[in-house]
Design an enzyme around this catalytic site. Structure first.
Site, short mmCIF file in Angstrom:
data_model
loop_
_atom_site.label_atom_id
_atom_site.label_comp_id
_atom_site.label_asym_id
_atom_site.label_seq_id
_atom_site.Cartn_x
_atom_site.Cartn_y
_atom_site.Cartn_z
N VAL A 145 92.90 -5.10 70.36
CA VAL A 145 94.02 -4.59 71.16
C VAL A 145 95.11 -4.02 70.25
O VAL A 145 95.69 -2.97 70.54
CB VAL A 145 94.60 -5.72 72.03
CG1 VAL A 145 95.79 -5.22 72.85
CG2 VAL A 145 93.53 -6.30 72.95
N GLU A 146 95.38 -4.71 69.16
CA GLU A 146 96.49 -4.32 68.29
C GLU A 146 96.20 -3.04 67.49
O GLU A 146 97.03 -2.14 67.43
CB GLU A 146 96.79 -5.46 67.30
CG GLU A 146 97.52 -6.64 67.92
CD GLU A 146 98.97 -6.31 68.24
OE1 GLU A 146 99.44 -5.25 67.83
OE2 GLU A 146 99.63 -7.14 68.90
N SER A 147 95.04 -2.98 66.87
CA SER A 147 94.82 -1.92 65.88
C SER A 147 93.43 -1.34 65.88
O SER A 147 93.11 -0.51 65.02
CB SER A 147 95.09 -2.50 64.47
OG SER A 147 94.14 -3.54 64.21
#
Length: 540
Positions: A145-147
């Site tokens: 989700v983040e990166s």
């Protein structure tokens, strides 16, 4: 030479559950896309209120097969995704926001394939740490989700690394950031910092993991304020009923959607990129600073491959004051350990004897050799910045041409600036007082676009002399006709330096210089400014 050598092995699963039969490492594939929490995905703003104790972890129970002998040996878990799947703890609601994110992932299986390839070297390391702490295994999916598991991911908000830390939070949780090293991109260190942060948020929000996740994305202050507002109104305070930024409203559903897809892989027909349930990388603590090119040669690895596994290092060597940690594939780690034990630390860097010339300073010398003033001072036992012409300095230098360190900070920026984003390119040299916002206004481009073209974030500071590229939509950049005139412009109500600079195709710094003024002071209607303009290129 003693090298502290640490193998990342399972601290939770018993030996009978793991079959360590050798390590197959697939090189981390590089992708041009910089996927962060702002990746283009649909979000449905309507939500079905759910009251399930905010999705607290649910113990995973395994029902034994009574038809088999009680002494039957457990089947080893060879697949890392299966290991994660068996320890998923959250219940996923039938929620419009979750459904929207799930549909996006299911319609983009190639995205999950790319992410899986990037995750392969690091995922076991992350799972081990989550297991050791007894945290929900869903957090192993959070870097997706983040990166999208890209260690070099850099968002518009100055967040960096697979866990997307902003500088202030990173430093608060012990991650070092300096000219040589950025701990946010150190997967080994950043994983521990991220889980520390999540545990702290979990305590802050009285054991509510969804509030903690939302705060990881947008800050505990914002989530706490949303909770207080709902309490004052007598409304539910669960995540789904909080008034949070659009990005955060989609953030938690993304993680839950991924967990649901993994939990029901067969039902959804998704094939996850196979990753073995065993360590992919060994952690080696080198006792001193080492040139990355030399380390790559010792480990019998391509330099770029070694740098991908150790993306925190901004330059051509590990940081002078540490860390000197290297993550290496298991077979190469053994080769490296053998090679480095046969060498002397003084041979881990190359050196140059520099004769100080009149007018030189430590800063100009450091820039010349792509090192830092602190390093030169330390090596030469200098207490201050005073140097004398004719004296000699010992300077550590890279063993290879700097262009060969393709994943260093400078080379990554050069590669980014070399890509084409428009029909014509303007090369701009930063002047004292310039900001990205000023320059974007002067050239009529977006701040985020300008930052992205130059491998920066919109809030980053500029240095005088720094070179930027600016892409224009037109066929060619405006060319000076040589028809320059000095004019006097009378400031009107609503004018700003940026607006005037854009109109007359000059820079804010030039206006300041011509009129001996500073942008820190407001313009006054009726004020007169002297401008030197190319009369053909004035914007109407």
């Amino acid at each position: 030479m003693n090298v502290r050598y640490k193998l990342l092995t399972s601290s939770v699963l018993s030996a009978s559950l793991l079959t360590l039969s050798g390590c197959q490492v697939t090189s981390l594939l590089h992708s041009d896309e910089n996927v962060s929490v702002n990746q283009s995905q649909p979000e449905t703003t309507s939500a079905t209120p759910v009251n399930i104790a905010e999705l607290q972890p649910v113990p995973v129970e395994v029902t034994p097969d009574k038809s088999k002998s009680e002494k039957a040996e457990p089947v080893p878990i060879d697949d890392l995704w299966q290991r994660i799947r068996l320890k998923l703890a959250f219940q996923v609601p039938d929620n419009a926001r979750v459904n929207s994110q799930r549909n996006w992932y299911l319609s983009h299986p190639e995205y999950l394939e790319r992410v899986g390839k990037r995750a392969e070297p690091f995922l076991h390391l992350i799972v081990e740490e989550i297991d050791r702490r007894g945290m929900p295994m869903e957090f192993a999916l959070l870097p997706i989700v983040e990166s999208a598991f890209d260690p070099f991911a850099y968002s518009h908000g100055s967040a960096s690394g697979v866990w997307q830390f902003i500088p202030s939070t990173a430093r608060h949780y012990g991650l070092k950031i300096d000219w040589w090293y950025d701990g946010r991109r150190d997967v080994y260190a950043a994983t521990r910092a991220a889980l520390d942060y999540l545990e702290a948020l979990h305590d802050y929000f009285d054991g509510n993991w969804l509030h903690a996740l939302a705060a990881y994305n947008s800050g505990e202050g914002r989530v706490a304020a949303a909770i207080r507002r709902n309490k004052r109104k007598g409304e539910p305070t669960d995540f789904w009923n909080l008034d949070l930024p659009r990005e955060t409203r989609a953030y938690v559903p993304k993680l839950l959607a991924l967990a649901d897809i993994l939990a029901n892989t067969d039902e959804y027909g998704i094939v996850w990129y196979p990753i073995e349930n065993q360590p992919q990388l060994n952690v080696i603590e080198v006792p001193g600073q080492i040139d990355l090119a030399l380390a790559a040669d010792m480990a019998e690895l391509p330099l770029e491959t070694l740098h991908r596994y150790n993306s925190a290092y901004n330059r051509w060597a590990t940081a002078p004051d540490g860390p000197h940690r290297l993550l290496l594939p298991q077979p190469n780690a053994s080769i490296f350990e053998s090679a480095i034990n046969k060498t002397d630390p003084k041979d881990w860097l190359s050196w140059k004897r520099h004769k100080i010339r009149s007018g030189e300073s430590l800063l100009t010398i450091a820039k010349k050799y792509n090192t830092s003033v602190d390093v030169i001072q330390s090596v030469n036992e200098l207490n201050g910045a005073l140097i004398r012409s004719g004296d000699y300095l010992l300077i550590p230098v890279a063993t290879k041409d700097l262009e060969q360190y393709t994943l260093s900070s400078n080379q990554r920026r050069i590669a980014k600036q070399s890509k084409q984003y428009g029909k014509s390119k303007v090369n701009y040299q930063v002047q004292s007082g310039d900001t990205l916002w000023d320059i974007s206004r002067a050239f009529n481009v977006g701040v985020r676009e300008l930052a992205s073209w130059n491998s920066m974030a919109p809030g980053d500071y500029l240095r005088p002399g720094q070179k930027l590229v600016i892409w224009q939509k037109g066929e060619s950049a405006p060319q000076s006709t040589g028809i320059l005139r000095t004019i006097v412009y009378q400031v009107r109500s609503g004018d700003s330096l940026a607006r005037i600079a854009n109109r007359f195709n000059v820079t804010i710094s030039q206006i300041e210089q011509w009129n001996n003024i500073s942008r820190s002071r407001y313009l006054q209607p009726g004020q007169r400014l002297t401008l030197k303009v190319d009369v053909v290129n004035v914007n109407s």
